[in-house]
Design a protein around this motif. Structure first.
Motif, PDB file in Angstrom:
ATOM      1  N   LEU A  46      30.320   0.979 -22.163  1.00 30.87           N
ATOM      2  CA  LEU A  46      29.679  -0.271 -21.764  1.00 30.87           C
ATOM      3  C   LEU A  46      28.480  -0.588 -22.654  1.00 30.87           C
ATOM      4  CD1 LEU A  46      29.634   0.144 -17.867  1.00 30.87           C
ATOM      5  CD2 LEU A  46      31.236  -1.237 -19.215  1.00 30.87           C
ATOM      6  N   LEU A  47      27.693   0.427 -22.956  1.00 37.63           N
ATOM      7  CA  LEU A  47      26.466   0.240 -23.730  1.00 37.63           C
ATOM      8  C   LEU A  47      26.753  -0.250 -25.134  1.00 37.63           C
ATOM      9  CD1 LEU A  47      24.782   3.557 -22.577  1.00 37.63           C
ATOM     10  CD2 LEU A  47      23.948   1.269 -22.009  1.00 37.63           C
ATOM     11  N   ALA A  48      27.817   0.261 -25.722  1.00 41.05           N
ATOM     12  CA  ALA A  48      28.116  -0.071 -27.112  1.00 41.05           C
ATOM     13  C   ALA A  48      28.341  -1.560 -27.316  1.00 41.05           C
ATOM     14  CB  ALA A  48      29.336   0.718 -27.586  1.00 41.05           C
ATOM     15  N   GLY A  49      28.844  -2.249 -26.282  1.00 38.60           N
ATOM     16  CA  GLY A  49      29.143  -3.670 -26.416  1.00 38.60           C
ATOM     17  C   GLY A  49      28.058  -4.596 -25.902  1.00 38.60           C
ATOM     18  N   ALA A  50      26.921  -4.051 -25.498  1.00 38.69           N
ATOM     19  CA  ALA A  50      25.847  -4.860 -24.915  1.00 38.69           C
ATOM     20  C   ALA A  50      24.732  -5.081 -25.936  1.00 38.69           C
ATOM     21  CB  ALA A  50      25.284  -4.170 -23.675  1.00 38.69           C
ATOM     22  N   GLY A  51      24.367  -6.325 -26.150  1.00 34.00           N
ATOM     23  CA  GLY A  51      23.308  -6.611 -27.104  1.00 34.00           C
ATOM     24  C   GLY A  51      21.936  -6.230 -26.612  1.00 34.00           C
ATOM     25  N   SER A  52      21.719  -6.298 -25.295  1.00 33.61           N
ATOM     26  CA  SER A  52      20.427  -5.925 -24.703  1.00 33.61           C
ATOM     27  C   SER A  52      20.691  -5.138 -23.428  1.00 33.61           C
ATOM     28  CB  SER A  52      19.579  -7.165 -24.412  1.00 33.61           C
ATOM     29  OG  SER A  52      20.316  -8.118 -23.651  1.00 33.61           O
ATOM     30  N   VAL A  53      19.938  -4.043 -23.237  1.00 32.16           N
ATOM     31  CA  VAL A  53      20.217  -3.097 -22.156  1.00 32.16           C
ATOM     32  C   VAL A  53      18.939  -2.784 -21.395  1.00 32.16           C
ATOM     33  CG1 VAL A  53      21.005  -0.773 -21.577  1.00 32.16           C
ATOM     34  CG2 VAL A  53      22.112  -2.041 -23.439  1.00 32.16           C
ATOM     35  N   LEU A  54      19.032  -2.827 -20.068  1.00 31.25           N
ATOM     36  CA  LEU A  54      17.966  -2.363 -19.180  1.00 31.25           C
ATOM     37  C   LEU A  54      18.458  -1.124 -18.461  1.00 31.25           C
ATOM     38  CD1 LEU A  54      15.256  -2.657 -17.652  1.00 31.25           C
ATOM     39  CD2 LEU A  54      16.454  -4.183 -16.039  1.00 31.25           C
ATOM     40  N   ASP A  55      17.786   0.007 -18.678  1.00 32.99           N
ATOM     41  CA  ASP A  55      18.131   1.270 -18.026  1.00 32.99           C
ATOM     42  C   ASP A  55      17.181   1.459 -16.854  1.00 32.99           C
ATOM     43  OD1 ASP A  55      18.910   3.787 -17.291  1.00 32.99           O
ATOM     44  OD2 ASP A  55      18.323   4.774 -19.159  1.00 32.99           O
ATOM     45  N   VAL A  56      17.674   1.205 -15.644  1.00 32.56           N
ATOM     46  CA  VAL A  56      16.855   1.282 -14.436  1.00 32.56           C
ATOM     47  C   VAL A  56      16.897   2.717 -13.914  1.00 32.56           C
ATOM     48  CG1 VAL A  56      16.481   0.341 -12.131  1.00 32.56           C
ATOM     49  CG2 VAL A  56      17.492  -1.101 -13.920  1.00 32.56           C
ATOM     50  N   GLY A  57      15.719   3.348 -13.796  1.00 36.91           N
ATOM     51  CA  GLY A  57      15.668   4.764 -13.465  1.00 36.91           C
ATOM     52  C   GLY A  57      15.995   5.590 -14.702  1.00 36.91           C
ATOM     53  N   CYS A  58      15.373   5.235 -15.810  1.00 36.26           N
ATOM     54  CA  CYS A  58      15.717   5.839 -17.103  1.00 36.26           C
ATOM     55  C   CYS A  58      15.297   7.295 -17.216  1.00 36.26           C
ATOM     56  CB  CYS A  58      15.084   5.047 -18.238  1.00 36.26           C
ATOM     57  SG  CYS A  58      13.265   5.100 -18.268  1.00 36.26           S
ATOM     58  N   GLY A  59      14.403   7.753 -16.339  1.00 35.90           N
ATOM     59  CA  GLY A  59      13.958   9.145 -16.403  1.00 35.90           C
ATOM     60  C   GLY A  59      13.324   9.472 -17.741  1.00 35.90           C
ATOM     61  N   THR A  60      13.794  10.522 -18.369  1.00 33.97           N
ATOM     62  CA  THR A  60      13.230  10.974 -19.646  1.00 33.97           C
ATOM     63  C   THR A  60      13.770  10.207 -20.837  1.00 33.97           C
ATOM     64  OG1 THR A  60      14.938  12.674 -19.847  1.00 33.97           O
ATOM     65  CG2 THR A  60      12.898  13.300 -18.729  1.00 33.97           C
ATOM     66  N   GLY A  61      14.630   9.235 -20.596  1.00 38.00           N
ATOM     67  CA  GLY A  61      15.078   8.344 -21.658  1.00 38.00           C
ATOM     68  C   GLY A  61      16.174   8.878 -22.546  1.00 38.00           C
ATOM     69  N   ALA A  62      16.827   9.964 -22.145  1.00 42.84           N
ATOM     70  CA  ALA A  62      17.805  10.605 -23.026  1.00 42.84           C
ATOM     71  C   ALA A  62      18.928   9.658 -23.433  1.00 42.84           C
ATOM     72  CB  ALA A  62      18.372  11.851 -22.355  1.00 42.84           C
ATOM     73  N   MET A  63      19.396   8.833 -22.499  1.00 39.42           N
ATOM     74  CA  MET A  63      20.500   7.934 -22.815  1.00 39.42           C
ATOM     75  C   MET A  63      20.095   6.908 -23.866  1.00 39.42           C
ATOM     76  SD  MET A  63      22.641   5.362 -20.325  1.00 39.42           S
ATOM     77  CE  MET A  63      21.317   4.133 -20.320  1.00 39.42           C
ATOM     78  N   LEU A  64      18.930   6.283 -23.690  1.00 39.94           N
ATOM     79  CA  LEU A  64      18.486   5.278 -24.651  1.00 39.94           C
ATOM     80  C   LEU A  64      18.108   5.913 -25.978  1.00 39.94           C
ATOM     81  CD1 LEU A  64      16.425   2.818 -22.412  1.00 39.94           C
ATOM     82  CD2 LEU A  64      18.847   2.725 -23.059  1.00 39.94           C
ATOM     83  N   HIS A  65      17.565   7.127 -25.946  1.00 37.23           N
ATOM     84  CA  HIS A  65      17.305   7.852 -27.196  1.00 37.23           C
ATOM     85  C   HIS A  65      18.599   7.982 -27.997  1.00 37.23           C
ATOM     86  CE1 HIS A  65      13.372  10.176 -25.965  1.00 37.23           C
ATOM     87  NE2 HIS A  65      13.306   8.868 -25.694  1.00 37.23           N
ATOM     88  N   ARG A  66      19.648   8.430 -27.333  1.00 36.63           N
ATOM     89  CA  ARG A  66      20.930   8.655 -28.006  1.00 36.63           C
ATOM     90  C   ARG A  66      21.522   7.329 -28.486  1.00 36.63           C
ATOM     91  NH1 ARG A  66      25.203  12.562 -27.646  1.00 36.63           N
ATOM     92  NH2 ARG A  66      26.938  11.751 -28.884  1.00 36.63           N
ATOM     93  N   LEU A  67      21.407   6.308 -27.660  1.00 36.56           N
ATOM     94  CA  LEU A  67      21.969   5.009 -28.021  1.00 36.56           C
ATOM     95  C   LEU A  67      21.303   4.469 -29.289  1.00 36.56           C
ATOM     96  CD1 LEU A  67      23.966   2.811 -27.124  1.00 36.56           C
ATOM     97  CD2 LEU A  67      22.122   1.825 -25.738  1.00 36.56           C
ATOM     98  N   ARG A  68      19.993   4.569 -29.363  1.00 44.19           N
ATOM     99  CA  ARG A  68      19.284   4.103 -30.556  1.00 44.19           C
ATOM    100  C   ARG A  68      19.618   4.971 -31.765  1.00 44.19           C
ATOM    101  NH1 ARG A  68      17.776  -0.646 -30.735  1.00 44.19           N
ATOM    102  NH2 ARG A  68      15.809  -0.739 -29.600  1.00 44.19           N
ATOM    103  N   ALA A  69      19.676   6.280 -31.559  1.00 48.59           N
ATOM    104  CA  ALA A  69      20.004   7.184 -32.655  1.00 48.59           C
ATOM    105  C   ALA A  69      21.402   6.920 -33.202  1.00 48.59           C
ATOM    106  CB  ALA A  69      19.879   8.632 -32.195  1.00 48.59           C
ATOM    107  N   ASP A  70      22.296   6.461 -32.329  1.00 48.45           N
ATOM    108  CA  ASP A  70      23.669   6.164 -32.754  1.00 48.45           C
ATOM    109  C   ASP A  70      23.802   4.798 -33.415  1.00 48.45           C
ATOM    110  OD1 ASP A  70      24.541   8.610 -31.914  1.00 48.45           O
ATOM    111  OD2 ASP A  70      25.451   7.898 -30.045  1.00 48.45           O
ATOM    112  N   GLY A  71      22.680   4.073 -33.550  1.00 45.61           N
ATOM    113  CA  GLY A  71      22.699   2.849 -34.327  1.00 45.61           C
ATOM    114  C   GLY A  71      22.628   1.549 -33.561  1.00 45.61           C
ATOM    115  N   HIS A  72      22.393   1.591 -32.243  1.00 47.31           N
ATOM    116  CA  HIS A  72      22.278   0.336 -31.493  1.00 47.31           C
ATOM    117  C   HIS A  72      21.060  -0.437 -31.991  1.00 47.31           C
ATOM    118  CE1 HIS A  72      21.829  -2.475 -28.154  1.00 47.31           C
ATOM    119  NE2 HIS A  72      23.030  -2.137 -27.747  1.00 47.31           N
ATOM    120  N   ARG A  73      21.253  -1.704 -32.320  1.00 46.56           N
ATOM    121  CA  ARG A  73      20.191  -2.510 -32.936  1.00 46.56           C
ATOM    122  C   ARG A  73      19.574  -3.519 -31.970  1.00 46.56           C
ATOM    123  NH1 ARG A  73      19.991  -1.973 -38.422  1.00 46.56           N
ATOM    124  NH2 ARG A  73      21.749  -0.888 -39.414  1.00 46.56           N
ATOM    125  N   GLY A  74      20.102  -3.610 -30.754  1.00 43.70           N
ATOM    126  CA  GLY A  74      19.600  -4.598 -29.815  1.00 43.70           C
ATOM    127  C   GLY A  74      18.376  -4.125 -29.053  1.00 43.70           C
TER     128      GLY A  74
END
Length: 262
Positions: A46-74
């Protein structure tokens, strides 16, 4: 490890924590890895196809860290009320980090996708809290935007597995061996109160954390979503997108803010 990932993000730390970093411990017990875990793989799609993402209850941010590291530009935004977890999340500065609860969200039509992973939705216990959170997340979505989350199906009675017999033996960030387990304190009205214990292998308690989770029945969940103005795009009973049925352990929901809605 336990037969199921233990209940996530326990709160109210005991003062006798003996130097245990709860945020770092959470990352050890709940790593984000779409290559290994079906739930993470589901969200990664789901994340790969979304231009902008809100992670509610992101905790330590591991998911968004990985998403950005994998090249998400949004645009990527993480929202969480836990200051210690956010401090760990903020090690990455190319993501927006905001302190607050789901109900605190004040964005207006800014995201293509909002997610609550790691069963974070179950930390919304009272109906009023769920209603306020659903309304705030819906407002944050663009018309046509999606909200994806999961909650454990109450019929599976997952809390019956939360006991010392299913303890996880891990190595802490400081290299010392630790044993972590969870125990149920009460089950009433769809709410399960529990505590998690972090101890040495010989049983000396280092930290106790307490929390309450809500186990919503499917009709009640869908009624709350409809009341908040969502359309249900899909619901699954497992991470392979099977139907919700008698053997389901999960209720995985993808809901949508209707296109053209105010």
């Amino acid at each position: 490890m336990t037969s199921e990932p233990p209940p996530e993000r326990a709160v109210e730390p005991d003062p006798s924590g003996a130097g245990i970093d709860a945020a770092a411990l959470y990352d050890l017990l709940n790593p984000w890895d779409p290559d290994r875990y079906p739930g993470d793989r589901f969200y990664a799609g789901l994340l790969a196809g979304a231009g902008s993402v809100l992670d509610v209850g992101c905790g330590t941010g591991a998911m968004l860290h990985r998403l950005r590291a994998d090249g998400h530009r949004g645009r990527l935004v993480g929202l969480d009320p836990d200051t210690d977890a956010l401090a760990r999340a903020r090690r990455r500065t190319d993501v927006e980090w905001v302190e607050g609860t789901a109900a605190d969200a004040r964005w207006d039509g800014e995201f293509d996708l909002a997610v609550m992973t790691g069963h974070a939705f179950q930390f919304l216990v009272a109906d009023e809290e769920i209603r306020a959170s659903l309304a705030a997340v819906r407002a944050a979505l663009r018309p046509g935007g999606r909200f994806a989350f999961e909650t454990r199906h109450p019929q599976a009675r997952a809390w019956q597995e939360w006991n010392p017999a299913n303890a996880a033996d891990i190595t802490g960030v400081d290299g010392r061996p630790l044993r972590v387990w969870h125990e149920v304190d009460s089950v009433a009205g769809g709410a399960v109160a529990f505590h998690g214990t972090t101890a040495t292998p010989d049983g000396r308690v280092l930290r106790v954390d307490r929390a309450v989770l809500r186990f919503l029945e499917l009709p009640a969940l869908n009624s709350l979503l409809a009341e908040a103005g969502y359309e249900i795009e899909a619901q699954y009973g497992d991470w392979e997108c099977g139907p919700v049925g008698a053997g389901s352990r999960e209720i995985v929901t993808v809901a949508r803010r209707p296109a053209g809605s105010a």
